[in-house]
Scaffold this active site. Structure first.
Site, PDB file in Angstrom:
ATOM      1  N   ALA A  59      49.293  30.413  30.884  1.00  0.00           N
ATOM      2  CA  ALA A  59      48.749  31.544  31.657  1.00  0.00           C
ATOM      3  C   ALA A  59      47.512  31.152  32.458  1.00  0.00           C
ATOM      4  CB  ALA A  59      48.432  32.697  30.714  1.00  0.00           C
ATOM      5  N   ALA A  60      46.544  30.588  31.774  1.00  0.00           N
ATOM      6  CA  ALA A  60      45.270  30.280  32.445  1.00  0.00           C
ATOM      7  C   ALA A  60      45.443  29.206  33.513  1.00  0.00           C
ATOM      8  CB  ALA A  60      44.229  29.845  31.414  1.00  0.00           C
ATOM      9  N   ARG A  84      45.190  29.596  46.821  1.00  0.00           N
ATOM     10  CA  ARG A  84      44.976  30.746  47.714  1.00  0.00           C
ATOM     11  C   ARG A  84      43.632  30.618  48.445  1.00  0.00           C
ATOM     12  NH1 ARG A  84      47.382  33.778  43.592  1.00  0.00           N
ATOM     13  NH2 ARG A  84      45.402  34.441  42.741  1.00  0.00           N
ATOM     14  N   SER A  86      54.117  28.315  32.707  1.00  0.00           N
ATOM     15  CA  SER A  86      54.117  29.725  33.086  1.00  0.00           C
ATOM     16  C   SER A  86      55.036  30.604  32.235  1.00  0.00           C
ATOM     17  CB  SER A  86      54.526  29.823  34.576  1.00  0.00           C
ATOM     18  OG  SER A  86      54.392  31.137  35.032  1.00  0.00           O
ATOM     19  N   CYS A 104      52.785  35.150  24.259  1.00  0.00           N
ATOM     20  CA  CYS A 104      52.730  36.261  23.295  1.00  0.00           C
ATOM     21  C   CYS A 104      54.123  36.820  22.998  1.00  0.00           C
ATOM     22  CB  CYS A 104      51.762  37.352  23.759  1.00  0.00           C
ATOM     23  SG  CYS A 104      51.723  37.621  25.498  1.00  0.00           S
TER      24      CYS A 104
END
Ligand code: FAD
Length: 101
Positions: free
Chosen positions: A13-14, A24, A41, A45
């Site tokens: 996630a991070a 971006r 990715s 959880c």
């Protein structure tokens, strides 16, 4: 001008969020993710649901497969490899291929 080179260690996630945000902010940056697992990715959880059998396939937890990062976001993803050592002064890293089943 030399493009920035950004290496993100860890691609769940991070890591994928950080890499995407960096791209971006600076679309010309050379952004790379190194991940010691074979996938990136995914929703960690959700793993208890895979173990319990509520989610049948771990693949369902994957938000974006590694190749999407390259094709869609121009972010390189190196899987099955761990960053063993980083040299912040020389701006280099050593990677090791991991065998992940
Ligand atoms: C059972 C469970 C329940 C959860 N429940 C919730 C919840 O209810 N709410 C919530 O907000 N969050 C929850 N989380 C946490 C959420 O999934 C995490 O926030 C998320 O997984 C964190 O992701 P991360 O990228 O920070 O770190 P991680 O998931 O730890 O990912 C880091 C990745 O980097 C890799 N890595 C580490 N070192 C290296 C290296 N040197 N070289 C290459 N790769 C490396 C690791 O193998 C790993 O794949 C839960 C997690 C679990 C496991």
């Amino acid at each position: 001008m030399t493009n920035k080179k950004i290496l993100v260690i860890g691609g769940v996630a991070a890591g994928t969020s950080a890499a995407s945000k960096a791209k971006r902010i600076d679309p010309d940056a050379d952004v790379k993710i190194i991940q010691d697992e074979k996938v990136v990715s995914y929703g960690a959880c959700g793993m208890p649901y895979v173990i319990e059998g509520i989610v049948k396939d771990f693949q369902e937890l994957i938000e974006r497969p590694a190749d999407v990062f390259k094709k869609k976001y121009q972010i390189d993803v190196i899987t099955n490899s761990s960053a063993q050592k980083i040299d912040r002064v020389k701006r280099k890293y050593m990677q090791m291929i991991c065998k992940v089943e």
